[in-house]
Design an enzyme around this catalytic site. Structure first.
Site, PDB file in Angstrom:
ATOM      1  N   HIS A 105      -0.938  -2.807  -7.313  1.00  0.00           N
ATOM      2  CA  HIS A 105      -1.705  -2.510  -6.102  1.00  0.00           C
ATOM      3  C   HIS A 105      -3.196  -2.725  -6.357  1.00  0.00           C
ATOM      4  O   HIS A 105      -3.851  -1.882  -6.971  1.00  0.00           O
ATOM      5  CB  HIS A 105      -1.395  -1.060  -5.696  1.00  0.00           C
ATOM      6  CG  HIS A 105      -2.024  -0.632  -4.406  1.00  0.00           C
ATOM      7  ND1 HIS A 105      -2.266   0.683  -4.098  1.00  0.00           N
ATOM      8  CD2 HIS A 105      -2.445  -1.347  -3.333  1.00  0.00           C
ATOM      9  CE1 HIS A 105      -2.826   0.750  -2.909  1.00  0.00           C
ATOM     10  NE2 HIS A 105      -2.941  -0.456  -2.423  1.00  0.00           N
ATOM     11  N   SER A 133       0.831  -1.199   0.000  1.00  0.00           N
ATOM     12  CA  SER A 133       0.000   0.000   0.000  1.00  0.00           C
ATOM     13  C   SER A 133       0.865   1.248   0.000  1.00  0.00           C
ATOM     14  O   SER A 133       0.384   2.331  -0.299  1.00  0.00           O
ATOM     15  CB  SER A 133      -0.861   0.031   1.254  1.00  0.00           C
ATOM     16  OG  SER A 133      -1.615  -1.132   1.366  1.00  0.00           O
ATOM     17  N   ASN A 183      -3.274   6.018  -1.707  1.00  0.00           N
ATOM     18  CA  ASN A 183      -3.188   6.175  -0.252  1.00  0.00           C
ATOM     19  C   ASN A 183      -2.683   7.539   0.185  1.00  0.00           C
ATOM     20  O   ASN A 183      -2.931   7.961   1.306  1.00  0.00           O
ATOM     21  CB  ASN A 183      -2.347   5.053   0.335  1.00  0.00           C
ATOM     22  CG  ASN A 183      -3.178   3.796   0.429  1.00  0.00           C
ATOM     23  OD1 ASN A 183      -4.324   3.850   0.862  1.00  0.00           O
ATOM     24  ND2 ASN A 183      -2.634   2.680  -0.016  1.00  0.00           N
ATOM     25  N   GLU A 228      -3.717  -0.175  -9.299  1.00  0.00           N
ATOM     26  CA  GLU A 228      -2.773   0.945  -9.411  1.00  0.00           C
ATOM     27  C   GLU A 228      -1.409   0.336  -9.758  1.00  0.00           C
ATOM     28  O   GLU A 228      -0.883  -0.480  -8.993  1.00  0.00           O
ATOM     29  CB  GLU A 228      -2.723   1.688  -8.062  1.00  0.00           C
ATOM     30  CG  GLU A 228      -2.002   3.012  -8.086  1.00  0.00           C
ATOM     31  CD  GLU A 228      -2.067   3.719  -6.713  1.00  0.00           C
ATOM     32  OE1 GLU A 228      -2.115   3.048  -5.666  1.00  0.00           O
ATOM     33  OE2 GLU A 228      -2.060   4.962  -6.717  1.00  0.00           O
TER      34      GLU A 228
END
Ligand code: NAI
Length: 278
Positions: free
Chosen positions: A136, A115, A186, A148
């Site tokens: 991701h 992450s 994130n 991602e």
């Protein structure tokens, strides 16, 4: 395609499931048999639900039959792509990629589902930085559209293209970004979750009210505290620490309440309690 997944937890299990649904031969590794058994049971349950809704093109048994469960890293030797989804800890992941770099065939691609940990640092540990990338997935993997794709400093165009095409073959929409702390997802999401936790700590409102305000007021499908519980509070804390260290600004400082809850073992849904009880 021989697809490897390391870690049979929330994310690893989901990635393995979707890879098998896409017709790939999948190998999943975890450190203990009980974690593999738990991962297998979760995949089986998810496949049954999708089957009932008529959303699978083959039977759950056929799909599950494409997944091999093992505790041995050497099982990845012949993999074309290995995606790592173990605990969000830079040293543990780097140690694993050092080993994997020696085990997986030289033209195999290694990817991390991290992450927040710098892709370039894991790429260096793997000893094959051109064939290393961030892949991701979002939680829950079988339902969420986005992958991602994070290019490390030395990721080759061929690697990026292969992983992009693989994500598309898995029915996902890959979107690309560069390797900066928290990537895009994130860096933008976590400060919001952290702020919601800070609101709980300061007594601004009850968790239900905070979630309700963000759902109804901002049209978010899930409130920030429900989402933090869903992601796992330990994972949220690790990501905030990476953002804080990597970007320096005080706005990324993890809420003391988040830290305390993780110390208390209240990790959200996976531990049975976080901001809510499960
Ligand atoms: P989890 O705690 O559900 O699963 C982790 C699994 O990895 C466990 O089964 C554990 O036994 C296994 N494991 C730990 N060390 C290992 C090792 N050395 N070798 C093999 N297996 C090992 O964690 P979760 O939520 O699946 O997260 C995994 C990764 O995915 C983390 O990097 C996290 O940041 C990332 N991620 C998590 C999301 C979430 O919503 N939970 C979303 C997107 C990415």
């Amino acid at each position: 395609m021989h697809f490897g997944v390391i870690g049979a937890g929330q994310m690893g299990g989901g990635i393995a499931q979707v890879a098998a649904q896409s017709g790939f031969d999948v190998t999943v590794q975890d450190v203990q048999q009980e974690f593999l058994d738990r991962g297998r049971a979760t995949i089986q349950k998810s496949l049954s639900k999708l089957h009932e809704k008529g959303r699978l093109s083959s039977t759950p048994d056929e799909i599950l039959g494409r997944i091999r469960f093992t505790t041995e890293l050497t099982a990845f030797a012949g993999c074309d792509l290995v995606v790592e989804a173990i605990v969000e800890n830079q040293q543990v992941k780097a140690g694993l990629f050092r080993q994997l770099g020696e085990v997986v065939k030289p033209d195999g691609i290694l990817a991390s589902n991290t992450s927040s940990i710098p892709i370039t640092s894991l790429a260096t540990a793997s000893g094959r930085p051109e064939r290393f990338i961030g892949m991701h997935f979002m939680n829950p993997v079988p339902l969420m559209q986005l992958v991602e794709v994070i290019r490390g400093y030395q990721t080759s165009d061929a690697t990026a293209q292969f992983v992009t095409e693989t994500a598309e073959r898995m029915g996902k929409t890959p979107l690309s970004c560069n390797d900066f702390p928290g990537f895009v997802s994130n860096r933008i999401l976590m400060p919001m979750l952290n702020e919601a936790i800070q609101c709980v700590m300061e007594g601004v409102a009850e968790p239900e009210a905070i979630d309700g305000i963000m759902k109804l007021g901002m049209n978010h499908p899930m409130g920030p505290l429900t989402l933090a519980d869903f992601i796992g509070l330990d994972t949220c804390l690790s990501i905030m620490e990476v953002l804080h260290r990597g970007l320096g600004d005080d706005k990324y400082r993890p809420s003391p309440l988040l830290r305390k809850m993780v110390q208390a073992g209240l990790l959200g849904r996976k531990s049975g309690q976080g901001f809510y009880r499960y």
